[in-house]
Motif scaffolding. Structure first.
Motif, PDB file in Angstrom:
ATOM      1  N   PHE A 124     -54.304  19.650 -19.760  1.00 12.62           N
ATOM      2  CA  PHE A 124     -53.858  19.399 -18.393  1.00 12.62           C
ATOM      3  C   PHE A 124     -55.037  19.081 -17.478  1.00 12.62           C
ATOM      4  O   PHE A 124     -56.159  19.492 -17.753  1.00 12.62           O
ATOM      5  N   VAL A 125     -54.716  18.377 -16.423  1.00  6.12           N
ATOM      6  CA  VAL A 125     -55.718  18.125 -15.380  1.00  6.12           C
ATOM      7  C   VAL A 125     -55.253  18.855 -14.129  1.00  6.12           C
ATOM      8  O   VAL A 125     -54.065  18.839 -13.819  1.00  6.12           O
ATOM      9  N   ILE A 126     -56.173  19.501 -13.443  1.00  5.88           N
ATOM     10  CA  ILE A 126     -55.825  20.195 -12.194  1.00  5.88           C
ATOM     11  C   ILE A 126     -56.591  19.535 -11.055  1.00  5.88           C
ATOM     12  O   ILE A 126     -57.816  19.447 -11.087  1.00  5.88           O
ATOM     13  N   GLU A 127     -55.834  19.044 -10.087  1.00  3.51           N
ATOM     14  CA  GLU A 127     -56.443  18.318  -8.964  1.00  3.51           C
ATOM     15  C   GLU A 127     -56.071  18.985  -7.648  1.00  3.51           C
ATOM     16  O   GLU A 127     -55.028  19.620  -7.565  1.00  3.51           O
ATOM     17  N   PRO A 128     -56.890  18.779  -6.632  1.00  2.43           N
ATOM     18  CA  PRO A 128     -56.473  19.263  -5.316  1.00  2.43           C
ATOM     19  C   PRO A 128     -55.207  18.527  -4.867  1.00  2.43           C
ATOM     20  O   PRO A 128     -55.051  17.335  -5.148  1.00  2.43           O
ATOM     21  N   GLY A 133     -52.566  22.799  -1.923  1.00  2.00           N
ATOM     22  CA  GLY A 133     -52.212  23.309  -3.233  1.00  2.00           C
ATOM     23  C   GLY A 133     -53.036  22.654  -4.318  1.00  2.00           C
ATOM     24  O   GLY A 133     -54.017  21.970  -4.053  1.00  2.00           O
ATOM     25  N   ALA A 134     -52.579  22.900  -5.563  1.00  2.00           N
ATOM     26  CA  ALA A 134     -53.210  22.281  -6.723  1.00  2.00           C
ATOM     27  C   ALA A 134     -52.113  21.523  -7.452  1.00  2.00           C
ATOM     28  O   ALA A 134     -50.982  21.993  -7.545  1.00  2.00           O
ATOM     29  N   VAL A 135     -52.457  20.328  -7.946  1.00  2.00           N
ATOM     30  CA  VAL A 135     -51.473  19.596  -8.733  1.00  2.00           C
ATOM     31  C   VAL A 135     -51.889  19.672 -10.195  1.00  2.00           C
ATOM     32  O   VAL A 135     -53.021  19.341 -10.542  1.00  2.00           O
TER      33      VAL A 135
END
Ligand SMILES: NC(=O)c1ccc[n+]([C@@H]2O[C@H](COP(=O)([O-])OP(=O)(O)OC[C@H]3O[C@@H](n4cnc5c(N)ncnc54)[C@H](O)[C@@H]3O)[C@@H](O)[C@H]2O)c1
Ligand SMILES: [Zn+2]
Length: 675
Positions: free
Chosen positions: A111-115, A291-293
């Motif tokens: 997974f990638v976690i982005e702002p 949040g985080a996406v």
């Protein structure tokens, strides 16, 4: 819950959510915080799931919030723009992960976690590497074409850079968010405060309101920024990235602004750790994050996971709960603005919230106080979620004292005692008294401010005194002030009095647009005032203009003045009291300076591009305007000259294609001096 109760609650929630969607997406003026909104929507979704027999018909739970507004061309996205499922719960985030592992039947999913950037969603299309269009999300299928406004964003390249190993697709829709930095947000709000205009609650609303301005010159005065992180349609398909992480690399290589940081993670624990790390860091990002996406990294797997009618199944937004505090409401004060709107403000026991002490918060309007049943003496929750101006979001019912009585909104203006009115279709309650002292003060303050005729020495405090003394009842009274009166304001004030009188006298010959702006006509900002000044050439000519006068040729309205604004101007002068201000100004001898119509630049339209050797953009613009010309942002057949400097971009090519004369700074200065 009985079926009847469920049915009526669903109907009620659908109406509420639809109303807040409209306020947030179309008008950029939400009345509740996101947390509260999300709670309403969640309740609705749960009820609809539990009572499918009442969930027929269109529901806001299945649609993407629609931002399309009047005045823009709509443009159809080649690939839909979606929303995101969101949650505030760690458990649900873990469930999202587990569900994908189950459905895709494989462990070790990356997974990638982005702002999650709290801005306004946009889609920028590049064809053969050139920017051709910027469109808002709209209803997900088609959005508003905001290309001209987006081109004012300095950090948005007109052309994608080529880089080794990075494809340059023939067509690509790149998705991202338009935002304003906190600093810029505060700067604009400060200006609005000076001008007596309502403040924006947070940078997101201001960015959304800005990108939807009809006049690109107004947009250019606010420093919008953009960050890009996603893709829509890509052609050819061979130019698709393999992973989201790889795509971030491409975005950067193309020279586009991208997220400062993203994380990769495998397994729910790693995802959660990344989300927390992001939370700890997000204060340092240039943009507000809410949040985080979390996104599945592999593009082929994303495709297998698919999407619902409104959001992808391969991504989930985890939203950070807003900073919130509980404190006691001591009093409610009601402020009256320049246009007479009454705004209730909560006076609170000071409380710490997101690093600052909060003692006042907005209560929005009469209806909101009634809806939340907020009473003086209550313990209330104050929130500051991305919202820089804190708001009271609700009451803690458990701590309500029995003696607390419902709040009664004033029926009379707290400043002048006139009975208040609420116009059909408006939430605002207004004092209709044109002579209401606060309104007079705010109008005069606006007129005298730097942004308008700019009278030195007549700041807000001075205006307060003049109105209080009864010397100024309306704007033209400024020009009737008596020296002997002013001298009574203190000891040894001769010098400052004479200076003030000189400044007032000098202001009689301010530029015409400054007077027009100073009148405070709704919807007409400084840029519109400049258009009006150029077209009408005098205050009285403007005040007596008819609808036809706003329309040149067929259906084309003057410069940046659209239909809505033309009607607002007509309505403004149709009001005898407004008209009287103009007549009175003329009678007391103001002589607004009208740009020289005999100069070689008069009536000519310029487009600036690139960096000039000595003049800044603002200086060149000022000189063109002073000589009666105008500056527009896009090259068209109507452009008289393109003034080009170093590193001129696509505008130069367009000028050549349309055979518009291109001049450099030296030629420009020659034109200006009449040579
Ligand atoms: N306060 C209110 O009255 C009110 C009313 C309506 C909506 N809202 C808020 O707006 C949101 C609903 O609107 P929405 O449909 O735009 O959903 P959303 O904002 O929750 O999520 C979808 C959007 O997030 C954006 N986004 C930001 N960073 C991203 C990233 N890294 N990757 C992908 N997308 C990213 C995209 O623009 C995308 O369209 C809700 O969170 C809600 O709280 C508030
Ligand atoms: Zn009043």
């Amino acid at each position: 819950m009985t079926p009847v109760e469920a049915q009526s609650r669903i109907a009620e929630l659908r109406a509420q959510v639809a109303r807040h969607d409209e306020l947030y997406h179309r008008r950029a003026q939400p009345q509740i915080g996101d947390f509260e909104y999300d709670a309403l929507k969640r309740e609705l979704a749960e009820l609809e799931a539990a009572w499918p027999q009442f969930a027929r018909g269109a529901s806001p739970t299945e649609q993407v919030g629609d931002d399309r507004t009047e005045g823009f061309q709509v443009y159809r996205h080649r690939e839909r723009m979606m929303s995101l499922d969101n949650t505030y719960s760690e458990t649900e985030l873990r469930e999202f992960h587990d569900r994908l592992v189950r459905e895709l039947e494989r462990d070790g999913l990356k997974f990638v976690i982005e702002p999650k950037i709290d801005g306004l969603a946009v889609s920028i299309t590049y064809e053969k590497g050139k920017l051709v269009r910027a469109v808002t999300r709209g209803n997900g299928i088609e959005g508003d074409d905001i290309t001209t406004n987006a081109l004012t964003i300095k950090s948005l390249p007109r052309e994608l850079k080529r880089a080794d190993g990075v494809p340059l697709p023939a067509v690509i829709e790149i998705r991202g968010e338009v935002f304003l930095t906190t600093e810029e947000f505060l700067r604009i709000n400060r200006q609005r405060e000076e001008a007596g205009e309502p403040l924006y609650a947070n940078p997101r609303n201001l960015a959304a309101g800005t990108i939807k301005q009809l006049d690109p010159r107004e947009v250019a005065q606010r420093k919008l920024e953009v960050v890009l992180y996603g893709r829509g349609y890509v052609e050819p398909a061979s130019a698709l990235p393999e992973t989201q992480a790889q795509f971030h690399g491409w975005v950067k290589a193309w020279g586009l602004p991208t997220v400062e940081r993203f994380w990769t993670a495998t397994g729910a624990d790693e995802i959660w750790a990344a989300v927390q790390e992001l939370d700890a860091l997000r204060d340092t990002f240039a943009y507000a994050t809410d949040g985080a996406v979390v996104k599945l990294d592999a593009v082929p797997l994303q495709r297998r996971a698919g999407s619902t009618s409104k959001s992808p199944r391969w991504a989930m937004a985890y939203k950070f709960a807003p900073d919130r505090a509980e404190t006691q409401l001591r009093a409610i004060t009601v402020q009256v603005g320049r246009t007479g709107v009454l705004t209730p403000v909560a006076e609170l026991d000071p409380v710490q919230l997101a690093g600052t002490t909060v003692s006042r918060a907005t209560l929005h309007n009469r209806d909101e106080i009634a809806r939340k049943d907020i009473r003086v003496g209550d313990f209330v929750y104050v929130e500051k979620a991305g919202e820089i101006i804190p708001a009271v979001i609700g009451v803690n019912p458990a701590r309500r004292a029995p003696e607390c009585v419902p709040y009664v909104f004033p029926e009379k203006c707290p400043e002048c005692g006139t009975a208040v009115v609420q116009l059909e279709g408006e939430v605002a309650v207004r004092c209709p008294n044109f002579s209401c002292p606060v309104q007079v003060r705010r109008r005069v303050q606006h007129f005298a401010s730097k942004a308008c005729v700019d009278i030195e020495g007549m700041g807000e405090a001075m205006v307060d005194v003049l109105v209080e003394k009864g010397w100024v009842h309306s704007v033209p009274d400024i020009y009737q002030l008596k020296r002997e009166n002013l001298l009574t304001l203190g000891k040894s004030v001769e010098k400052s009095t004479d200076k003030l009188l000189e400044a007032i006298e000098a202001s009689k010959r301010a530029e015409l647009w400054r007077f027009i702006h100073g009148l405070g006509i709704p919807h007409a900002g400084a840029a519109a005032a400049k258009d009006l000044a150029r077209t009408f050439g005098g205050l009285e000519r403007l005040a007596s203009a008819r609808y036809e006068d706003f329309i040149r040729e067929k259906a084309s309205v003057i410069g940046g003045i659209g239909e809505t604004m033309a009607l607002a101007i007509l309505a403004y002068f149709a009001e005898p009291r407004n008209r009287a201000v103009v007549d009175e100004l003329v009678r007391v001898g103001v002589q607004p300076v009208v740009p020289n119509s005999g100069s070689a630049l008069a009536g000519k339209t310029f487009v600036l591009t690139g960096t000039l050797p000595t003049l800044t953009r603002d200086e060149a613009t000022a000189q063109i305007e002073a000589a009666g010309g105008k500056v527009s942002s896009g090259v068209s057949k109507k452009t008289s000259y393109v003034l080009a400097g170093e590193e001129a971009g696509s505008k130069l090519e367009k000028a050549r294609a349309l055979a518009v004369p291109v001049i450099d700074e030296a030629e420009f200065l020659r034109l200006l001096s009449g040579g």
